[in-house]
Design an enzyme around this catalytic site. Structure first.
Site, mmCIF file in Angstrom:
data_model
loop_
_atom_site.group_PDB
_atom_site.id
_atom_site.type_symbol
_atom_site.label_atom_id
_atom_site.label_comp_id
_atom_site.label_asym_id
_atom_site.label_seq_id
_atom_site.Cartn_x
_atom_site.Cartn_y
_atom_site.Cartn_z
ATOM 1 C CB THR A 1 -1.066 -0.080 1.241
ATOM 2 O OG1 THR A 1 -1.679 -1.075 1.246
ATOM 3 C CG2 THR A 1 -1.673 1.280 1.536
ATOM 4 N NE ARG B 1 -9.188 -7.349 2.039
ATOM 5 C CZ ARG B 1 -8.240 -6.603 2.026
ATOM 6 N NH1 ARG B 1 -7.806 -5.970 1.119
ATOM 7 N NH2 ARG B 1 -7.341 -6.502 3.014
ATOM 8 C CB VAL B 2 -14.277 -3.400 2.275
ATOM 9 C CG1 VAL B 2 -13.915 -2.033 2.836
ATOM 10 C CG2 VAL B 2 -15.647 -3.383 1.284
ATOM 11 C CB SER B 3 -8.671 -2.129 1.184
ATOM 12 O OG SER B 3 -7.666 -1.618 1.941
ATOM 13 C CG ASP B 4 -6.164 -1.306 5.679
ATOM 14 O OD1 ASP B 4 -5.976 -2.225 4.669
ATOM 15 O OD2 ASP B 4 -5.519 -0.404 6.109
ATOM 16 C CB THR C 1 1.486 -0.044 4.582
ATOM 17 O OG1 THR C 1 1.811 -1.485 3.650
ATOM 18 C CG2 THR C 1 2.575 -0.309 5.625
ATOM 19 N N GLY C 2 -0.056 -3.033 5.251
ATOM 20 C CA GLY C 2 -0.044 -4.284 5.927
ATOM 21 C C GLY C 2 -1.591 -5.042 5.292
ATOM 22 N N GLY D 1 -4.998 -5.750 5.573
ATOM 23 C CA GLY D 1 -6.085 -4.834 6.012
ATOM 24 C C GLY D 1 -6.910 -5.343 7.175
#
Ligand code: GLY
Length: 271
Positions: A147, A175-178, A196-197, A199
């Site tokens: 990210t 899927r929803v990312s953080d 980053t990482g 989610g």
């Protein structure tokens, strides 16, 4: 401060210098930009540059999802107004962070999927294929993570944060990312954080919001960052973050190798 993501950091650890050179160039460019622009304008500028560089998993060069489609996520938060906006699973745009920034001025400030893409078209963002040959080749390897993000403090003391991602890579469509949640990107008048990482680990920890709120409630940025790292470790979470407070204190940490750059008075710092 900018970061280039946790996932590609395996490459950094192996000594890939292209990413380092790109991050250095973008950190220095954005610091010069910040001299004559607000923190908000600067985080949008820096993340746009990161999105445009195919080395990073955001914008052009985003990872493919399990169905072979690229869906991107980005958000921006104006700390001065404590206002968040984002796009989730947007397709075929060059700079998702700029679409998110456009939404800052609307009542409805987070859009997802086809409607996010349609909003972008309506705003004049032309169609752009973010796929690169390298990402298509890597599709079968199913690498996860990666990210980009930026946090900035301007001369007037305003903070902002922006984060953009192609996602984990090989995730389930929908899927929803953080990265377009307050767990992955958060700022107010006191502190700003970009994560980053993985989610799901970031959301489980409410990472960005938790750090900012702790600082808002009186904890130092150092202590809030250390607490967040300890909590991540306890949950075996895979994540990293860059963090900045209104006094200009900088912090960063990650559970896995990653690369962050910061400039302060023109001096470049590499983490
Ligand atoms: N942090 C990026 C993602 O998991 O989507």
């Amino acid at each position: 401060m900018i970061h280039g993501g946790l996932g590609p950091a395996a490459g950094f650890a192996r000594g890939k210098h292209q990413e380092r050179a790109a991050l250095q160039r973008i950190a220095e460019d954005s610091f010069v930009f910040l001299r004559h622009h607000t923190a908000l304008e600067t985080v949008i500028h820096a993340v746009s540059l990161l999105e445009d560089d195919p080395l990073f998993n955001a914008g052009t060069g985003s990872k493919l999802q399990s169905d072979g489609v690229i869906r991107m996520t980005a958000s921006v938060m104006d700390g001065a107004r404590q206002r968040f906006a984002g796009v989730i699973n947007i397709r075929d745009v060059k700079n998702p962070v700029q679409v998110a920034a456009r939404l800052l001025e609307y009542d409805d400030r987070v859009l997802a999927g086809e409607e996010a893409t349609a909003f972008a078209r309506g705003q004049g963002f032309s169609a752009h294929n973010p796929e690169t040959a390298a990402r298509r080749t890597a599709y079968d390897e199913q690498h996860k993570g990666g990210t980009v993000g930026c946090v900035a403090l301007d001369a007037a003391g305003r903070l902002a944060a922006a984060t953009s991602t192609g996602g984990k890579g090989f995730e389930m469509p929908g899927r929803v990312s953080d990265s377009s949640t307050v767990a992955g990107n958060y700022a107010n008048a006191v502190a700003a954080v970009s994560c980053t990482g993985i989610g799901e680990d970031i959301v489980n920890s409410a990472l960005a919001a938790r750090i900012v709120i702790r600082v808002t409630d009186g904890m130092t940025l150092d202590a809030a960052s250390a607490a967040a790292v300890a909590e991540l470790a306890a949950q075996r979470g895979e994540a990293g973050f860059i963090a900045l407070d209104a006094q200009g204190h900088m912090q960063q940490a990650a559970t896995h190798p990653y690369l962050a750059y910061a400039t302060h008075d023109g001096r470049l710092r590499v983490f």
